[in-house]
Motif scaffolding. Structure first.
Motif, mmCIF file in Angstrom:
data_model
loop_
_atom_site.group_PDB
_atom_site.id
_atom_site.type_symbol
_atom_site.label_atom_id
_atom_site.label_comp_id
_atom_site.label_asym_id
_atom_site.label_seq_id
_atom_site.Cartn_x
_atom_site.Cartn_y
_atom_site.Cartn_z
ATOM 1 N N GLY A 75 89.646 7.903 3.749
ATOM 2 C CA GLY A 75 89.461 7.969 5.188
ATOM 3 C C GLY A 75 88.908 9.305 5.653
ATOM 4 N N MET A 76 88.190 10.005 4.775
ATOM 5 C CA MET A 76 87.660 11.332 5.118
ATOM 6 C C MET A 76 86.151 11.322 5.315
ATOM 7 N N ASN A 77 85.528 10.154 5.294
ATOM 8 C CA ASN A 77 84.077 10.090 5.429
ATOM 9 C C ASN A 77 83.579 10.694 6.730
ATOM 10 N N GLU A 78 84.307 10.466 7.808
ATOM 11 C CA GLU A 78 83.871 10.989 9.108
ATOM 12 C C GLU A 78 83.764 12.512 9.096
ATOM 13 N N GLU A 79 84.791 13.182 8.528
ATOM 14 C CA GLU A 79 84.767 14.638 8.503
ATOM 15 C C GLU A 79 83.600 15.162 7.676
ATOM 16 N N VAL A 80 83.379 14.553 6.510
ATOM 17 C CA VAL A 80 82.292 14.986 5.631
ATOM 18 C C VAL A 80 80.954 14.685 6.284
ATOM 19 N N ARG A 81 80.822 13.496 6.856
ATOM 20 C CA ARG A 81 79.573 13.125 7.516
ATOM 21 C C ARG A 81 79.267 14.084 8.666
ATOM 22 N N ASP A 82 80.289 14.495 9.428
ATOM 23 C CA ASP A 82 80.089 15.433 10.530
ATOM 24 C C ASP A 82 79.489 16.742 10.040
ATOM 25 N N ILE A 83 79.965 17.245 8.917
ATOM 26 C CA ILE A 83 79.436 18.500 8.359
ATOM 27 C C ILE A 83 77.975 18.326 7.988
ATOM 28 N N PHE A 84 77.665 17.233 7.309
ATOM 29 C CA PHE A 84 76.285 17.000 6.878
ATOM 30 C C PHE A 84 75.357 16.795 8.071
ATOM 31 N N GLU A 85 75.843 16.095 9.107
ATOM 32 C CA GLU A 85 75.027 15.892 10.303
ATOM 33 C C GLU A 85 74.784 17.211 11.029
ATOM 34 N N LEU A 86 75.794 18.068 11.097
ATOM 35 C CA LEU A 86 75.605 19.376 11.723
ATOM 36 C C LEU A 86 74.483 20.150 11.034
ATOM 37 N N LEU A 87 74.500 20.133 9.728
ATOM 38 C CA LEU A 87 73.454 20.839 8.982
ATOM 39 C C LEU A 87 72.088 20.209 9.202
ATOM 40 N N SER A 88 72.033 18.887 9.161
ATOM 41 C CA SER A 88 70.753 18.190 9.252
ATOM 42 C C SER A 88 70.154 18.215 10.648
ATOM 43 N N ASP A 89 70.997 18.105 11.666
ATOM 44 C CA ASP A 89 70.510 17.923 13.029
ATOM 45 C C ASP A 89 70.299 19.206 13.815
ATOM 46 N N ASN A 90 70.663 20.342 13.232
ATOM 47 C CA ASN A 90 70.556 21.589 13.973
ATOM 48 C C ASN A 90 69.664 22.584 13.252
ATOM 49 N N GLU A 91 69.042 23.427 14.055
ATOM 50 C CA GLU A 91 68.217 24.485 13.485
ATOM 51 C C GLU A 91 69.083 25.707 13.232
ATOM 52 N N PHE A 92 68.824 26.370 12.116
ATOM 53 C CA PHE A 92 69.500 27.612 11.791
ATOM 54 C C PHE A 92 68.618 28.415 10.858
ATOM 55 N N THR A 93 68.929 29.688 10.759
ATOM 56 C CA THR A 93 68.128 30.557 9.898
ATOM 57 C C THR A 93 68.970 31.085 8.747
ATOM 58 N N ILE A 94 68.274 31.399 7.674
ATOM 59 C CA ILE A 94 68.882 32.055 6.519
ATOM 60 C C ILE A 94 67.983 33.239 6.197
ATOM 61 N N ASN A 95 68.579 34.434 6.238
ATOM 62 C CA ASN A 95 67.807 35.671 6.035
ATOM 63 C C ASN A 95 66.605 35.743 6.968
ATOM 64 N N GLY A 96 66.816 35.295 8.205
ATOM 65 C CA GLY A 96 65.775 35.393 9.214
ATOM 66 C C GLY A 96 64.716 34.300 9.138
ATOM 67 N N LYS A 97 64.822 33.402 8.171
ATOM 68 C CA LYS A 97 63.841 32.330 8.017
ATOM 69 C C LYS A 97 64.467 31.007 8.448
ATOM 70 N N LEU A 98 63.726 30.243 9.263
ATOM 71 C CA LEU A 98 64.204 28.956 9.734
ATOM 72 C C LEU A 98 64.393 28.009 8.545
ATOM 73 N N ALA A 99 65.545 27.398 8.472
ATOM 74 C CA ALA A 99 65.836 26.463 7.378
ATOM 75 C C ALA A 99 65.063 25.168 7.600
ATOM 76 N N ASP A 100 64.230 24.816 6.619
ATOM 77 C CA ASP A 100 63.486 23.556 6.709
ATOM 78 C C ASP A 100 64.286 22.453 6.021
ATOM 79 N N SER A 101 63.723 21.253 5.974
ATOM 80 C CA SER A 101 64.463 20.105 5.419
ATOM 81 C C SER A 101 64.801 20.294 3.938
ATOM 82 N N THR A 102 63.956 20.976 3.197
ATOM 83 C CA THR A 102 64.228 21.219 1.775
ATOM 84 C C THR A 102 65.467 22.093 1.607
ATOM 85 N N ILE A 103 65.562 23.133 2.406
ATOM 86 C CA ILE A 103 66.729 24.028 2.345
ATOM 87 C C ILE A 103 67.985 23.281 2.793
#
Length: 124
Positions: A75-103
């Motif tokens: 019954g933990m799929n929702e929590e895990v899915r939420d984390i993955f959706e946050l990463l996929s659906d939002n823009e963020f940078t790593i070392n000043g570079k915008l994370a693309d879909s590959t990252i």
């Protein structure tokens, strides 16, 4: 995981399916992971509260149960899915570079491999 720690019928069924598929007895499964076969039998028959996440992870690992399936039956799929959706659906940078879909896909891949270890409690 369900807050009342009720045994999920899906977890009990999955444990049996994967155990039979692997061709081992409850006794052997118990010996391999250091858990009493009687405890495993009570889980199987839904006469025991849900196992802790570390025990569920040990059972799943020994039975070669896929991580995603384990999260689903716990019954933990929702929590895990939420984390993955946050990463996929939002823009963020790593070392000043915008994370693309590959990252983003690479980060999700790392999380999928690390989450079982974290949930098992092996990280210090």
């Amino acid at each position: 995981m369900k807050k009342n720690r009720e045994i999920s019928s899906e977890f009990a069924k999955s444990m049996e399916v994967y155990r039979i598929k692997k061709g081992i007895s409850l006794n052997q499964l118990g010996r391999n992971i250091g858990i009493s076969p009687a405890y495993l039998s009570r889980i199987k028959n839904r006469k025991r509260n849900a196992p802790s996440v570390p025990i569920a992870m040990a059972i799943a690992k020994e039975l070669d149960m896929p991580f995603e399936h384990l999260m689903s039956v716990l019954g933990m799929n929702e929590e895990v899915r939420d984390i993955f959706e946050l990463l996929s659906d939002n823009e963020f940078t790593i070392n000043g570079k915008l994370a693309d879909s590959t990252i983003k896909e690479a980060i999700v891949g790392v999380l999928k491999s690390v989450l079982p270890v974290i949930l098992k409690g092996d990280i210090r």
